[in-house]
Structure formats: structure tokens, C-alpha cells
Design a protein around this motif. Sequence first.
Motif, PDB file in Angstrom:
ATOM      1  N   UNK A 233       0.835  -1.200   0.000  1.00  0.00           N
ATOM      2  CA  UNK A 233       0.000   0.000   0.000  1.00  0.00           C
ATOM      3  C   UNK A 233       0.865   1.242   0.000  1.00  0.00           C
ATOM      4  N   UNK A 234       0.451   2.266  -0.762  1.00  0.00           N
ATOM      5  CA  UNK A 234       1.180   3.533  -0.711  1.00  0.00           C
ATOM      6  C   UNK A 234       1.087   4.137   0.682  1.00  0.00           C
ATOM      7  N   UNK A 235       2.183   4.766   1.091  1.00  0.00           N
ATOM      8  CA  UNK A 235       2.210   5.332   2.432  1.00  0.00           C
ATOM      9  C   UNK A 235       1.159   6.440   2.587  1.00  0.00           C
ATOM     10  N   UNK A 236       0.921   7.213   1.527  1.00  0.00           N
ATOM     11  CA  UNK A 236      -0.054   8.287   1.615  1.00  0.00           C
ATOM     12  C   UNK A 236      -1.444   7.752   1.904  1.00  0.00           C
ATOM     13  N   UNK A 237      -1.775   6.584   1.333  1.00  0.00           N
ATOM     14  CA  UNK A 237      -3.088   6.014   1.576  1.00  0.00           C
ATOM     15  C   UNK A 237      -3.253   5.629   3.040  1.00  0.00           C
ATOM     16  N   UNK A 238      -2.167   5.138   3.654  1.00  0.00           N
ATOM     17  CA  UNK A 238      -2.232   4.791   5.066  1.00  0.00           C
ATOM     18  C   UNK A 238      -2.359   6.044   5.924  1.00  0.00           C
ATOM     19  N   UNK A 253      -0.390  21.290  14.264  1.00  0.00           N
ATOM     20  CA  UNK A 253      -0.579  22.153  13.106  1.00  0.00           C
ATOM     21  C   UNK A 253       0.755  22.275  12.368  1.00  0.00           C
ATOM     22  N   UNK A 254       0.704  22.151  11.065  1.00  0.00           N
ATOM     23  CA  UNK A 254       1.904  22.262  10.229  1.00  0.00           C
ATOM     24  C   UNK A 254       1.814  23.566   9.450  1.00  0.00           C
ATOM     25  N   UNK A 480      -5.896  27.032   4.091  1.00  0.00           N
ATOM     26  CA  UNK A 480      -6.099  25.683   4.614  1.00  0.00           C
ATOM     27  C   UNK A 480      -5.338  25.509   5.918  1.00  0.00           C
ATOM     28  N   UNK A 481      -5.923  24.756   6.811  1.00  0.00           N
ATOM     29  CA  UNK A 481      -5.260  24.394   8.059  1.00  0.00           C
ATOM     30  C   UNK A 481      -4.746  22.969   7.909  1.00  0.00           C
ATOM     31  N   UNK A 482      -3.418  22.821   7.922  1.00  0.00           N
ATOM     32  CA  UNK A 482      -2.798  21.509   7.721  1.00  0.00           C
ATOM     33  C   UNK A 482      -2.369  20.949   9.069  1.00  0.00           C
ATOM     34  N   UNK A 483      -2.601  19.670   9.253  1.00  0.00           N
ATOM     35  CA  UNK A 483      -2.227  18.997  10.503  1.00  0.00           C
ATOM     36  C   UNK A 483      -1.442  17.734  10.174  1.00  0.00           C
ATOM     37  N   UNK A 490       3.159  12.632   6.546  1.00  0.00           N
ATOM     38  CA  UNK A 490       2.262  13.365   5.657  1.00  0.00           C
ATOM     39  C   UNK A 490       1.438  14.375   6.440  1.00  0.00           C
ATOM     40  N   UNK A 491       1.161  15.507   5.820  1.00  0.00           N
ATOM     41  CA  UNK A 491       0.248  16.490   6.398  1.00  0.00           C
ATOM     42  C   UNK A 491      -1.120  16.335   5.752  1.00  0.00           C
ATOM     43  N   UNK A 492      -2.158  16.570   6.537  1.00  0.00           N
ATOM     44  CA  UNK A 492      -3.525  16.368   6.088  1.00  0.00           C
ATOM     45  C   UNK A 492      -4.318  17.652   6.272  1.00  0.00           C
TER      46      UNK A 492
END
Length: 769
Positions: A233-238, A253-254, A480-483, A490-492
Motif C-alpha cells: 500500500x502507498x504510504x499516503x493512503x495509510x 498544526x503544520x 487551509x489548516x494543515x495537521x 504526511x500532512x492532512x
Amino acid sequence: MSSSRSTSPFDKLSYGTSTSSLRRLLPASNDEAASEASVNLETSPTPGSSAAGTGQAAPRRRRQATTAACRACRKRKSKCDGARPTCSVCRDRKTKCEFDTIAATETHTQALKRKYTELLQQKSTFEQIYEVLRSRPEKEAEEIFQRIRRGAEASSILRHVNYGDVLVQMALVPETRFRYEFPYLPDMPIYLQKHDNPYLDSEVFDCALRGAVEQPQPQQQRALPSVNDMLGSPRDALDQRDPYLKPYSSAIVVDPWLDSLTPSNWTLVSSDDNFMRQVIHDYFLYDYDWFTFFHKDYFLQDMASDRPRHCSRLLVNAVLCIGCYCHRKLPGRSESWNPQNIGNQFLAEAKRLFEVEAEVPRPSMLDPEWQQKYHDWECRRLTTVQAALLLNVIYNLNGSDRLGWRYTIRAVEMAHEIRLFQAVPSHVSSDIRCAREFTAWCLFTWQSLSSYHYLKPPLMARPPETPLPDPSENPQWWGELWIRYPQTPARLPTHHGHLAKARADFWTIMNDFSLLSFSQPHVKMPLDQVVGFYNRLRGWLRNLPEPLTPKRLVLPHHLKVHMHYNCVLIDLLKPLLGLNWSDTTQPNKTLDDAHHEAAIHLETLLRLYYLRHGFEAFDGFLLHFLGSLNFIKINTREAQDNSLFLESHRSTMLLLMKGIRDQSQCHTVAKMVLRLQAHLMRSDDVALLKRFVDIETARLACGPESPRLVEEEVILSDWPAYEIGLEAKAEQKSRGVDFASMVSSVTAEGGGGGYGESTSGSRSSASSG
């Protein structure tokens, strides 16, 4: 007589015996001579030494002991000096110099022991891989075998296998590490498990309580990932699954600007920049997405750059004040009455600065530099409007919303001074244009929300002239607020644009409702108008963007959007119960059904919120939903005595009271709600509460014998009394009954920390003031 044969110098050496009996020595070879010369070079005396002067041979200097010789010197038995990376002997001989020891202080014995330990570990790794190949399913074993064939290291393969196992465990039972447990009954109540409850089909419920509810169609259940799936599985999907598996409070918060801030340049209260950066971080993490009053990106950029364009000392102090409520490591953050509380110090500084900024006059057009000064004055006005809304929120948390509302009134006045709600001229720069439009909608949304809940006519009859852009088409306008969650790079996104747009659309509908309902409080709204607003709200729900749909919602503020919707439906439809009306799109659904469904959905959402995120972290508006549903539960407690779901209803009351208690650690008004609702509860329910919730008896005590709390003296609130339905709340308000009078009434009454000794009549009087 001398011999005619020439003699060697060796023949002239005398050792006390006849030279004829000694074996003749041959000259050394060139390699041995060079080696001996190099070894003796350090020990041979210099021509000017004292030994040479006296004619005596100088004593040979002792060689420094070497802990471990190199392999070449050990093989040829040379005297190695241990120099690294190449000893002097190997350097002179131009041979390869290698050491079995990893440090000059390590002996050969220690090196052997170390290598033995490494071999044991390597043997253990190979044994574990062998065990994996032997015990795993054939597909997984084949994948691991192919990795071995591709040349992967044993430790790398084992690490991938173990990591995949952890992910599978998290997918199977995430509650073992990232799920909160209900305090009384561990399962979701049966009466919430309806087939048409959309929130039980959500991914957050699937991850938080998988297996607790039997699914009628097992084939529809999500297939659990295998180790092979995890390895491929791709790491981003996880990483995208992190919000469903971990509480929001574990995220950070990033934003690159956060680390560049120097808050001490903007406030006189503190010089601890590290502390204030953390406070600002917590504000953006816990409160910004819900109570949005300014554009985050412009604010942080100007604050980090020391530019007073989208930032001001007033706004920074207001942000720091509310950030103190969000900062979990700050002791006494809920003590709004304590002058030593640093949050109060930020508040005092913000109030002082607001008094100054609010009175700054408009520049005169006669001034030669009028245009630049007017531009600067508008920027200062804009940040003052933003800070005023934050100050209103702070006063609400302190139980003094009666004072805080004045800041919103003044903010609307200043907004009209700079024509904030009108279309922005084309010559204005893009950042100023965005900040003005953004702030105008934030102010409109806030005044609409406050007017509805305080049963007041709105301060604005219509929304700003410039419509809001679509977050999917213009995400930069929203910011956007990235966390980021622990252990994942990865930031979401929190989908801030979709959330703010949805809330603005919702409160545009409710602003129209408040205009009709509260402008003439004694005029009852006709049924068709109420049904019209009900249909508009349902249409709003159907058009929510994907991240906010019941299937995908997960973050605290996403859940609260749906809580707010259902809370409004409960109040909106309560006066209409029993009327003969049916939904044209759902002929078998009455208003009573819609009202009951909204209560079911509100309880489901609050339970999902707790399972995934808990109630300990600061949430400025969660208290409203906790208190509203708990009042419904308390008010219907008598009818539940003979119900099959009695214990389930009691478990909900305990959960809600736990949430109120947790929020009381963050702000003052939650303490008052805790004591008020504990007073309305039956004594046996209060006793059960104390068994499962860590709560001090003094926090529940009422009456003259209870400890007098300082903060009770400053409750200045116009918040309506806890009632079900807008008409009941309006009737209470007309009699002068509000939250503050209820707290004063309950405090003055007798009773020892629960409703138990009172009669049903006294409960009614307490609930009505």
C-alpha cells in the motif's frame, strides 16, 4: 704474526669466547633492514643528544602499549602502533591495514564478544523470517520470499512485516490504542442502532467501534487489509486513515510561519516566545476552524514579518488570550476570576488596546498624505473588528456574554465605517480584498449564530454583497489548516474552506429565520414558514461537500456541524409536535418523526465524538450540545423508569456529564453548567455519576452550605434557560429567566449535590428559574 686474510668487523667482536667457535652472521635482507630502520628511527639518539656527547649508548625508549594490533601486523608479528585508520608499519610497507576492533580502546576479546552477540541477533532475525515463511499464508510468504530474492536485507524485511502487523492490528481493533471507552455501558445503545441512522454507516464509527454492532449484511463490511496489502500500500493512503484511527488532540498544526513567530514583539505581557508560540499553535488547532474571524495565512505572515497590515498588537493579545484556554499544560486556565492567570493578563492588555483602537479617528481628507493614512486606518479597523469578535468569544467562555455582546455590536459599527459589507473596489490589492471579504462573512456568520441562540433580531438583515467562492475551485481564498499525526510524515487538511462555507450557508438560512422569529417576538410563525425553513435546512444537508457528509466526517468541527443542524431541528420542530403534516418526499414521515430522528442523531454524534476524540481537549462550543442533550435526558428521566432502555439512557447522562466536567477544566461557564445540571439530576443518578466519573463533590454541591466560588459572582449571561423548543425558551426569556438567574437560583436553594431530595415540582421551578 698477523694473518694475511682480511677480517670482517664481526670477527673483531669479543664476547669472552674464542671467535673461531661463533657462527658467521650474514647481512640482513633489504626489506628487513628497511623495517628495522623505520622501527629504530624513533628510538635512535640524535647527533646532538647528551648520550652522543658522552660517548655512551642512549637507553632505548619504551614503546607505548597498543590495545589491539591490526590484522597485517598480527600476521607478520610486527610491533603495531595501533594508529588509525592506518598504522605506521602498514603505511611504510604500503600494505592494507584492517582492524578487528571498532575502537582503539576495544580489545580483541571484547571484539570477539561483540561479534558473537551480533551473530546471535542475526541468527534470531533469520529464525524469525523462517518462522514467518513457515506460518504465514501462502500469498504473504510468497511476497516475503520475492523480497528475499530481490536482495532485501533480513532486518528490513522483518521490519516491514512487523510494521504491517501493527497496521493490521490498528485496522482490526483501533480502540485498543486510539479509542475512548464509554464510562458506564461499553456499547452503543440499541435504540440508536436504527437502519436509517446515517452516522452508524460512517467511517469514523466503523473505525471507532467496529464489531460492537452486528451488521445485517456481512458482505458489505470492509475487507480487512492483510500484511501483503500493507506491504504494497502507498504510504499516503495509510496516512489518510490517521484521522479515523487517532484522536484529533494528538495532531499538530503544520505551518512554516508558526516557527518563525516572535510573539514578544507584539505583546507586553510575556517574553517567553516558546510558550506563546505553543499557545498560538493550540488556538489554531482547537478553535480557529470553528470560530474563524480572520485569514490565518495573512495573519501569520505579517506577524512573522513584523508588518502591521493583517496583524496588530490587539489581535495578537486576543489570540493569545483564547489560546490559553486551549493550552492543556497551562494550570488554572479556567480561573477567569484569577488576576494571576496569564490568560487574564492577555485579556486585560487586549481590552486596553481595544479601547485605544476603537477611538482612532478617520484621517482627514485635508491631510496631504490622506490616501496612505486612510489605507492604514482601514487596515487597523479591520484587525480591530476581528479582535472584537474574539473578545466576545472570551467573555462567553467566562460566563459574561452580556458584556461580550457589546464588542460584536461595536464591530458591526466599525465594519460599516469602512464599508466592509459592500463590494471591494477593483483597485484594492488582492490580499486586502481577500481579507475584507473574508472578515465580512466571518462577522455575518458570527452575528447570525449569536442572534439565533440569544433569541435576538440579527444585527445584519442580509449577507455581504460579494458571494463566497467555491472552496473546490478557489481554495487559496479560504486558506487551509494543515495537521500531522504522530509517526506519520504526511500532512492532512482539515478542509477549512468547506467547513467555513458550509457554516456560512447554514447561518444565512438561520439569519432569515431569526429576522422573522425575533423581530416580533409575540408573533408566532405560521406552520408553512417553519416547514419552509425545515426544507431549506434539509437541502443544505444534502448539498454538503464530501468531507462533511455523514459517511466521511471525522474531525471534531465536522461532527459539530451536524450536531448544530440537529440541535436547530429539535428547537425548530418542538412547537409543531402533534400537528397534522407529512413530508411530501417521505409520505410516512411526520414532524414528530423528524423531531425524534434529530434527537437520535444528536446523541449518536456526541457518542462518536467521544469515541474518536474524547472530551478533554478544549472545544469552545461543545458545551452547548452536551448541555442541551443532557437537559433533554434529565427532563424525560421520569418517563424512563419503566423503559427497557433505562440503563442506556443513564449511561448517556453519565457520558454527557463527564463531557461537561472535562470542559469545566478549560473554561468557567462549564463549571456553572455542571453544577446546574447536577442539581437537576436525581440523587441516584448523581451517585452513579460519582462512581464512574472523577468529579469533586464540591463541584456538584448547591445551597448555602456549599463552598462559595468566586466566579459565581461574575456570571453575567443572557444565554437562554435550558429548555426544549424555541417557544419555551422565548417564554422563559419574557419572564426574565436566563442562564445567570438559573445559576443564582440553584446556588441559593438547599440540596446536597443532586436533585434527589427535591420534588418534581421543585425541579420544574429550578429549570424555569
